[in-house]
Write a protein that holds these residues in place. Sequence first.
Motif, PDB file in Angstrom:
ATOM      1  N   GLU A 109       0.802  -1.226   0.000  1.00  0.00           N
ATOM      2  CA  GLU A 109       0.000   0.000   0.000  1.00  0.00           C
ATOM      3  C   GLU A 109       0.833   1.273   0.000  1.00  0.00           C
ATOM      4  OE1 GLU A 109      -2.656  -0.236   3.265  1.00  0.00           O
ATOM      5  OE2 GLU A 109      -3.896  -1.833   2.400  1.00  0.00           O
ATOM      6  N   ASP A 110       2.058   1.219   0.498  1.00  0.00           N
ATOM      7  CA  ASP A 110       2.871   2.432   0.588  1.00  0.00           C
ATOM      8  C   ASP A 110       3.694   2.708  -0.675  1.00  0.00           C
ATOM      9  OD1 ASP A 110       4.693   0.405   0.719  1.00  0.00           O
ATOM     10  OD2 ASP A 110       5.697   1.089   2.550  1.00  0.00           O
ATOM     11  N   GLY A 111       3.423   1.969  -1.745  1.00  0.00           N
ATOM     12  CA  GLY A 111       4.134   2.190  -2.992  1.00  0.00           C
ATOM     13  C   GLY A 111       5.372   1.326  -3.166  1.00  0.00           C
ATOM     14  N   THR A 112       5.727   0.570  -2.153  1.00  0.00           N
ATOM     15  CA  THR A 112       6.855  -0.354  -2.278  1.00  0.00           C
ATOM     16  C   THR A 112       6.329  -1.710  -2.761  1.00  0.00           C
ATOM     17  OG1 THR A 112       6.654  -1.071   0.026  1.00  0.00           O
ATOM     18  CG2 THR A 112       8.122   0.803  -0.430  1.00  0.00           C
ATOM     19  N   ALA A 113       7.227  -2.642  -2.957  1.00  0.00           N
ATOM     20  CA  ALA A 113       6.838  -3.978  -3.401  1.00  0.00           C
ATOM     21  C   ALA A 113       7.789  -5.002  -2.821  1.00  0.00           C
ATOM     22  CB  ALA A 113       6.841  -4.059  -4.925  1.00  0.00           C
ATOM     23  N   LEU A 114       7.297  -6.206  -2.636  1.00  0.00           N
ATOM     24  CA  LEU A 114       8.121  -7.331  -2.212  1.00  0.00           C
ATOM     25  C   LEU A 114       8.347  -8.229  -3.421  1.00  0.00           C
ATOM     26  CD1 LEU A 114       6.456  -8.178   1.213  1.00  0.00           C
ATOM     27  CD2 LEU A 114       8.760  -7.260   0.866  1.00  0.00           C
ATOM     28  N   SER A 115       9.595  -8.597  -3.656  1.00  0.00           N
ATOM     29  CA  SER A 115       9.943  -9.390  -4.830  1.00  0.00           C
ATOM     30  C   SER A 115      10.434 -10.773  -4.423  1.00  0.00           C
ATOM     31  CB  SER A 115      11.046  -8.692  -5.633  1.00  0.00           C
ATOM     32  OG  SER A 115      10.637  -7.392  -6.009  1.00  0.00           O
ATOM     33  N   LEU A 116      10.187 -11.743  -5.279  1.00  0.00           N
ATOM     34  CA  LEU A 116      10.746 -13.065  -5.060  1.00  0.00           C
ATOM     35  C   LEU A 116      12.268 -12.982  -5.154  1.00  0.00           C
ATOM     36  CD1 LEU A 116       8.376 -15.344  -7.184  1.00  0.00           C
ATOM     37  CD2 LEU A 116       8.253 -14.817  -4.743  1.00  0.00           C
ATOM     38  N   LEU A 117      12.949 -13.836  -4.436  1.00  0.00           N
ATOM     39  CA  LEU A 117      14.409 -13.821  -4.399  1.00  0.00           C
ATOM     40  C   LEU A 117      14.986 -15.028  -5.120  1.00  0.00           C
ATOM     41  CD1 LEU A 117      15.026 -12.785  -0.674  1.00  0.00           C
ATOM     42  CD2 LEU A 117      14.895 -11.310  -2.687  1.00  0.00           C
ATOM     43  N   ALA A 166      14.348  -8.085  -0.535  1.00  0.00           N
ATOM     44  CA  ALA A 166      13.032  -8.270  -1.162  1.00  0.00           C
ATOM     45  C   ALA A 166      12.251  -6.966  -1.330  1.00  0.00           C
ATOM     46  CB  ALA A 166      12.204  -9.248  -0.335  1.00  0.00           C
ATOM     47  N   LEU A 167      12.472  -5.988  -0.450  1.00  0.00           N
ATOM     48  CA  LEU A 167      11.677  -4.761  -0.484  1.00  0.00           C
ATOM     49  C   LEU A 167      12.259  -3.766  -1.481  1.00  0.00           C
ATOM     50  CD1 LEU A 167       9.215  -3.436   0.909  1.00  0.00           C
ATOM     51  CD2 LEU A 167      10.842  -2.316   2.464  1.00  0.00           C
ATOM     52  N   THR A 168      11.435  -3.374  -2.459  1.00  0.00           N
ATOM     53  CA  THR A 168      11.897  -2.457  -3.498  1.00  0.00           C
ATOM     54  C   THR A 168      10.894  -1.313  -3.693  1.00  0.00           C
ATOM     55  OG1 THR A 168      10.796  -3.711  -5.261  1.00  0.00           O
ATOM     56  CG2 THR A 168      13.067  -4.321  -4.727  1.00  0.00           C
ATOM     57  N   ARG A 169      11.413  -0.236  -4.290  1.00  0.00           N
ATOM     58  CA  ARG A 169      10.549   0.872  -4.711  1.00  0.00           C
ATOM     59  C   ARG A 169      10.996   1.268  -6.126  1.00  0.00           C
ATOM     60  NH1 ARG A 169       7.597   4.436  -1.697  1.00  0.00           N
ATOM     61  NH2 ARG A 169       8.745   3.865   0.206  1.00  0.00           N
ATOM     62  N   ALA A 170      10.060   1.224  -7.056  1.00  0.00           N
ATOM     63  CA  ALA A 170      10.374   1.516  -8.456  1.00  0.00           C
ATOM     64  C   ALA A 170      11.505   0.621  -8.963  1.00  0.00           C
ATOM     65  CB  ALA A 170      10.725   2.984  -8.642  1.00  0.00           C
ATOM     66  N   GLY A 171      11.526  -0.621  -8.483  1.00  0.00           N
ATOM     67  CA  GLY A 171      12.513  -1.578  -8.951  1.00  0.00           C
ATOM     68  C   GLY A 171      13.858  -1.518  -8.266  1.00  0.00           C
ATOM     69  N   GLU A 172      14.050  -0.588  -7.341  1.00  0.00           N
ATOM     70  CA  GLU A 172      15.322  -0.437  -6.642  1.00  0.00           C
ATOM     71  C   GLU A 172      15.168  -0.794  -5.165  1.00  0.00           C
ATOM     72  OE1 GLU A 172      18.164   0.193  -8.073  1.00  0.00           O
ATOM     73  OE2 GLU A 172      17.215   0.373 -10.040  1.00  0.00           O
ATOM     74  N   PRO A 173      16.198  -1.395  -4.537  1.00  0.00           N
ATOM     75  CA  PRO A 173      16.102  -1.750  -3.118  1.00  0.00           C
ATOM     76  C   PRO A 173      15.858  -0.514  -2.245  1.00  0.00           C
ATOM     77  CG  PRO A 173      17.976  -2.828  -4.153  1.00  0.00           C
ATOM     78  CD  PRO A 173      17.473  -1.832  -5.137  1.00  0.00           C
ATOM     79  N   VAL A 174      14.989  -0.667  -1.275  1.00  0.00           N
ATOM     80  CA  VAL A 174      14.720   0.438  -0.342  1.00  0.00           C
ATOM     81  C   VAL A 174      15.855   0.561   0.669  1.00  0.00           C
ATOM     82  CG1 VAL A 174      13.132   1.292   1.433  1.00  0.00           C
ATOM     83  CG2 VAL A 174      12.225   0.169  -0.623  1.00  0.00           C
ATOM     84  N   TYR A 175      16.418  -0.568   1.072  1.00  0.00           N
ATOM     85  CA  TYR A 175      17.505  -0.579   2.057  1.00  0.00           C
ATOM     86  C   TYR A 175      18.734  -1.280   1.468  1.00  0.00           C
ATOM     87  CZ  TYR A 175      13.721   0.610   5.237  1.00  0.00           C
ATOM     88  OH  TYR A 175      12.661   1.232   5.839  1.00  0.00           O
ATOM     89  N   PRO A 176      19.920  -0.750   1.700  1.00  0.00           N
ATOM     90  CA  PRO A 176      21.131  -1.330   1.119  1.00  0.00           C
ATOM     91  C   PRO A 176      21.597  -2.614   1.794  1.00  0.00           C
ATOM     92  CG  PRO A 176      21.716   0.524   2.511  1.00  0.00           C
ATOM     93  CD  PRO A 176      20.216   0.496   2.444  1.00  0.00           C
ATOM     94  N   SER A 177      21.117  -2.868   3.015  1.00  0.00           N
ATOM     95  CA  SER A 177      21.598  -4.040   3.746  1.00  0.00           C
ATOM     96  C   SER A 177      20.645  -4.393   4.864  1.00  0.00           C
ATOM     97  CB  SER A 177      22.986  -3.764   4.337  1.00  0.00           C
ATOM     98  OG  SER A 177      22.892  -2.731   5.315  1.00  0.00           O
ATOM     99  N   GLY A 178      20.854  -5.576   5.430  1.00  0.00           N
ATOM    100  CA  GLY A 178      20.059  -5.972   6.580  1.00  0.00           C
ATOM    101  C   GLY A 178      20.347  -5.076   7.775  1.00  0.00           C
ATOM    102  N   ARG A 179      21.584  -4.645   7.926  1.00  0.00           N
ATOM    103  CA  ARG A 179      21.942  -3.737   9.013  1.00  0.00           C
ATOM    104  C   ARG A 179      21.133  -2.443   8.929  1.00  0.00           C
ATOM    105  NH1 ARG A 179      26.389  -3.405  12.196  1.00  0.00           N
ATOM    106  NH2 ARG A 179      27.448  -4.995  10.936  1.00  0.00           N
TER     107      ARG A 179
END
Length: 213
Positions: A19-27, A61-74
Amino acid sequence: MRDYGWLTLAGGAHHLALEDGTALSLLTSRQVLEAKGEALDLARAGRDPALCANACLVSRALTRAGEPVYPSGRAVLETLPPAAIEDLARTWADFDRRENPGLGTDPARVEELKTALEGLPQERLKWRVLRAFRALPTEERVKAMTGRDYLWCALHLLLDQEEEAARLCPACRAEAEEARCPVCGRAVGEVTRGENPGFDLERFERLKKGGVL
């Protein structure tokens, strides 16, 4: 009622819009392994292992406009509260389970999917074409193929087989066109040329060279 679950094998969804405009992608398998490796490193610093695993999964897995929202798990751990990380990981796991069934699928479900595919000659034809050209459905060249492309390839493969058969003498041709047990070589039933999906070109080559079946 026909089981359409096989469609997830042929072309299931790769992204789940949120709903917030992000997406979860298969890995990919590689991404999953990388996530596990990073999670182990983070957990060695005293962090909760399960939370680290979820954070590393979410970062990939979390992306926005095809790009990762966060660079790492940290970065996920430093930005999102534990409850939000757990919720995203659970949502992704449900999506992955639904759209990306794998080798860990329940054996009974595997049998159901296999039975469904057995009754779909078009899907079996696609598989034979891909196998002949040593291609995988994830390759870009395969994704660009249309039904017409598959039919064109299949017809040429059939013509190749018929041309090979035409080069044999009548006796060898009749013998080669019989369906045979792949273990003992005994005939398992009469088939006519062009109707045998197990037509074996290697066996034709052996026949032409005077070899045994």
